[in-house]
Design a protein around this motif. Sequence first.
Motif, PDB file in Angstrom:
ATOM      1  N   MET A   1      53.902  39.833  47.410  1.00 38.95           N
ATOM      2  CA  MET A   1      54.185  39.880  45.979  1.00 38.95           C
ATOM      3  C   MET A   1      54.765  38.555  45.508  1.00 38.95           C
ATOM      4  O   MET A   1      55.741  38.054  46.054  1.00 38.95           O
ATOM      5  CB  MET A   1      55.159  41.022  45.676  1.00 38.95           C
ATOM      6  N   THR A   2      54.175  37.974  44.475  1.00 38.80           N
ATOM      7  CA  THR A   2      54.656  36.703  43.930  1.00 38.80           C
ATOM      8  C   THR A   2      55.145  36.860  42.494  1.00 38.80           C
ATOM      9  O   THR A   2      55.198  35.894  41.748  1.00 38.80           O
ATOM     10  CB  THR A   2      53.543  35.642  43.988  1.00 38.80           C
ATOM     11  N   GLY A   3      55.510  38.063  42.115  1.00 44.57           N
ATOM     12  CA  GLY A   3      55.988  38.357  40.774  1.00 44.57           C
ATOM     13  C   GLY A   3      55.447  39.693  40.326  1.00 44.57           C
ATOM     14  O   GLY A   3      54.488  40.218  40.888  1.00 44.57           O
ATOM     15  N   SER A   4      56.066  40.262  39.293  1.00 40.47           N
ATOM     16  CA  SER A   4      55.652  41.580  38.804  1.00 40.47           C
ATOM     17  C   SER A   4      54.963  41.445  37.445  1.00 40.47           C
ATOM     18  O   SER A   4      55.544  40.886  36.505  1.00 40.47           O
ATOM     19  CB  SER A   4      56.874  42.489  38.675  1.00 40.47           C
ATOM     20  N   PRO A   5      53.690  41.906  37.359  1.00 40.76           N
ATOM     21  CA  PRO A   5      52.873  42.529  38.417  1.00 40.76           C
ATOM     22  C   PRO A   5      52.059  41.488  39.202  1.00 40.76           C
ATOM     23  O   PRO A   5      51.671  40.459  38.657  1.00 40.76           O
ATOM     24  CB  PRO A   5      51.943  43.437  37.621  1.00 40.76           C
ATOM     25  N   THR A   6      51.825  41.790  40.482  1.00 35.57           N
ATOM     26  CA  THR A   6      50.904  41.025  41.312  1.00 35.57           C
ATOM     27  C   THR A   6      49.672  41.885  41.558  1.00 35.57           C
ATOM     28  O   THR A   6      49.802  43.059  41.906  1.00 35.57           O
ATOM     29  CB  THR A   6      51.548  40.649  42.659  1.00 35.57           C
ATOM     30  N   VAL A   7      48.491  41.318  41.378  1.00 37.66           N
ATOM     31  CA  VAL A   7      47.234  42.044  41.591  1.00 37.66           C
ATOM     32  C   VAL A   7      46.606  41.549  42.894  1.00 37.66           C
ATOM     33  O   VAL A   7      46.348  40.350  43.051  1.00 37.66           O
ATOM     34  CB  VAL A   7      46.251  41.820  40.421  1.00 37.66           C
ATOM     35  N   LEU A   8      46.370  42.466  43.816  1.00 36.96           N
ATOM     36  CA  LEU A   8      45.707  42.154  45.081  1.00 36.96           C
ATOM     37  C   LEU A   8      44.325  42.779  45.086  1.00 36.96           C
ATOM     38  O   LEU A   8      44.180  43.958  44.767  1.00 36.96           O
ATOM     39  CB  LEU A   8      46.508  42.694  46.273  1.00 36.96           C
ATOM     40  N   ILE A   9      43.321  42.001  45.439  1.00 36.21           N
ATOM     41  CA  ILE A   9      41.961  42.511  45.600  1.00 36.21           C
ATOM     42  C   ILE A   9      41.616  42.451  47.080  1.00 36.21           C
ATOM     43  O   ILE A   9      41.544  41.365  47.657  1.00 36.21           O
ATOM     44  CB  ILE A   9      40.955  41.700  44.768  1.00 36.21           C
TER      45      ILE A   9
ATOM     46  N   ALA B   1      38.049  45.950  32.884  1.00 37.18           N
ATOM     47  CA  ALA B   1      37.352  44.897  33.629  1.00 37.18           C
ATOM     48  C   ALA B   1      36.412  45.465  34.692  1.00 37.18           C
ATOM     49  O   ALA B   1      35.381  44.869  34.998  1.00 37.18           O
ATOM     50  CB  ALA B   1      38.367  43.963  34.282  1.00 37.18           C
ATOM     51  N   LEU B   2      36.768  46.616  35.243  1.00 37.74           N
ATOM     52  CA  LEU B   2      35.948  47.184  36.323  1.00 37.74           C
ATOM     53  C   LEU B   2      34.578  47.621  35.824  1.00 37.74           C
ATOM     54  O   LEU B   2      33.576  47.513  36.543  1.00 37.74           O
ATOM     55  CB  LEU B   2      36.679  48.360  36.973  1.00 37.74           C
ATOM     56  N   GLU B   3      34.501  48.168  34.621  1.00 41.05           N
ATOM     57  CA  GLU B   3      33.218  48.507  33.989  1.00 41.05           C
ATOM     58  C   GLU B   3      32.289  49.292  34.924  1.00 41.05           C
ATOM     59  O   GLU B   3      31.124  48.957  35.108  1.00 41.05           O
ATOM     60  CB  GLU B   3      32.507  47.227  33.523  1.00 41.05           C
TER      61      GLU B   3
ATOM     62  N   ARG C   1      36.469  37.885  36.019  1.00 42.82           N
ATOM     63  CA  ARG C   1      36.065  36.712  36.807  1.00 42.82           C
ATOM     64  C   ARG C   1      36.425  36.878  38.282  1.00 42.82           C
ATOM     65  O   ARG C   1      35.591  36.647  39.168  1.00 42.82           O
ATOM     66  CB  ARG C   1      36.736  35.458  36.244  1.00 42.82           C
ATOM     67  N   VAL C   2      37.668  37.309  38.571  1.00 35.46           N
ATOM     68  CA  VAL C   2      38.066  37.412  39.985  1.00 35.46           C
ATOM     69  C   VAL C   2      37.362  38.582  40.667  1.00 35.46           C
ATOM     70  O   VAL C   2      37.082  38.526  41.869  1.00 35.46           O
ATOM     71  CB  VAL C   2      39.599  37.521  40.125  1.00 35.46           C
ATOM     72  N   LEU C   3      37.058  39.630  39.919  1.00 36.73           N
ATOM     73  CA  LEU C   3      36.294  40.740  40.500  1.00 36.73           C
ATOM     74  C   LEU C   3      34.883  40.291  40.845  1.00 36.73           C
ATOM     75  O   LEU C   3      34.347  40.636  41.912  1.00 36.73           O
ATOM     76  CB  LEU C   3      36.260  41.925  39.536  1.00 36.73           C
ATOM     77  N   ALA C   4      34.274  39.516  39.957  1.00 35.54           N
ATOM     78  CA  ALA C   4      32.930  38.996  40.234  1.00 35.54           C
ATOM     79  C   ALA C   4      32.961  38.040  41.414  1.00 35.54           C
ATOM     80  O   ALA C   4      32.060  38.046  42.261  1.00 35.54           O
ATOM     81  CB  ALA C   4      32.372  38.291  38.994  1.00 35.54           C
TER      82      ALA C   4
ATOM     83  N   MET D   1      35.849  48.490  46.663  1.00 37.29           N
ATOM     84  CA  MET D   1      36.876  47.460  46.570  1.00 37.29           C
ATOM     85  C   MET D   1      38.242  48.124  46.433  1.00 37.29           C
ATOM     86  O   MET D   1      38.383  49.144  45.745  1.00 37.29           O
ATOM     87  CB  MET D   1      36.575  46.582  45.356  1.00 37.29           C
ATOM     88  N   ARG D   2      39.235  47.564  47.090  1.00 39.35           N
ATOM     89  CA  ARG D   2      40.594  48.107  46.972  1.00 39.35           C
ATOM     90  C   ARG D   2      41.433  47.146  46.141  1.00 39.35           C
ATOM     91  O   ARG D   2      41.553  45.963  46.460  1.00 39.35           O
ATOM     92  CB  ARG D   2      41.233  48.292  48.344  1.00 39.35           C
TER      93      ARG D   2
END
Length: 333
Positions: A55-63, A31-33, A101-104, A8-9
């Motif tokens: 980007m929708t704000g700092s920080p933005t997390v992209l999976i 969270a990655l565990e 949750r989002v990683l799962a 996953m990136r």
Amino acid sequence: MSWEDDAMRITVLTVPDCPNAPVVEERLARALEGRRAEVELVEVRDTGQAERLGMTGSPTVLIDNVDPFASPGAPVSLSCHLYRGPDGRVEGAPSVADLRRVLADADAAVDCDCPPMDAAGRGGRGRLAPVAGGLRAIQQALLRHFAATGHSPAMEDLDAAAAADGRTAAKVVADLAADDFLVLDDHGRIRAAYPFSAVSTTHRVCLADGVEVWAMCAIDALGIPDMLSTDAVITSADPVTADTIIVTSADGHMTWQPPTAVVYVGQRSCTGPAADVACGALNFFTSRRTARTWARQHPDNTGRTVDQARAEALGRSIFGSLFPAAEPAEGRG
């Protein structure tokens, strides 16, 4: 070109000196565990770069290039990104629980344990038309025409086969379409006869005798060499990256490039013929990573990724029996 692996990136977009950048990195690590992932921190310095990266704000997390926290229509922004945690508190970084949750969810999008969908449609009844009413005779006549010419037959090309059962080609073709063995366009012409398409698609198959045909989907393309008892070269493209995937079938053995390529087997949340429900969700991808990205971008589709062996087996099981073993099509290379 170096092909991506299945990891996953995760990309964290921040403005320079964002105080929440180290917070989100630390929470991501928790969270990655042990989950395989590539985590990259990217500093965004202007709105042009923010727009290109999403980007929708700092920080933005992209999976895998998708923002799982973005609200519909969220504007590009370099300001602080606020996240509401499970307890209702607002923070400058997503909580560990929300990241888990989002990683799962990202894993579940294409890596569920459910069996592959019925890629053939027709409720598991298979693609071989019944003999009664001349259905099978017409089906095989039009499939042979596709294989010999690369395009669909006109009704007059099928009249002789239909006459043997005292019927017209138009009537038999209409019956085949009603039971989803083929698809007609608005003018009653044959638009597709699984696995072949009369119009160009992403999946091109070059047969050993030089004839080029279009396949309805990735599974259909993989079924064509076995159905016709011929060598073939399948060329397709990753819907996310547009990178080329080539599957070479020779003497019953398939070789894939890139070696990391997979197939997503899914269907849309609607009813209708397989051409509408499934074919758009049966695609080649260069890796599980890009399949995961596509699945997250198309939440109206459900399904899973399958490896090369499983995808080949699906193609054989659906289309390998459409011609009697004693009457193979021409062209074994």
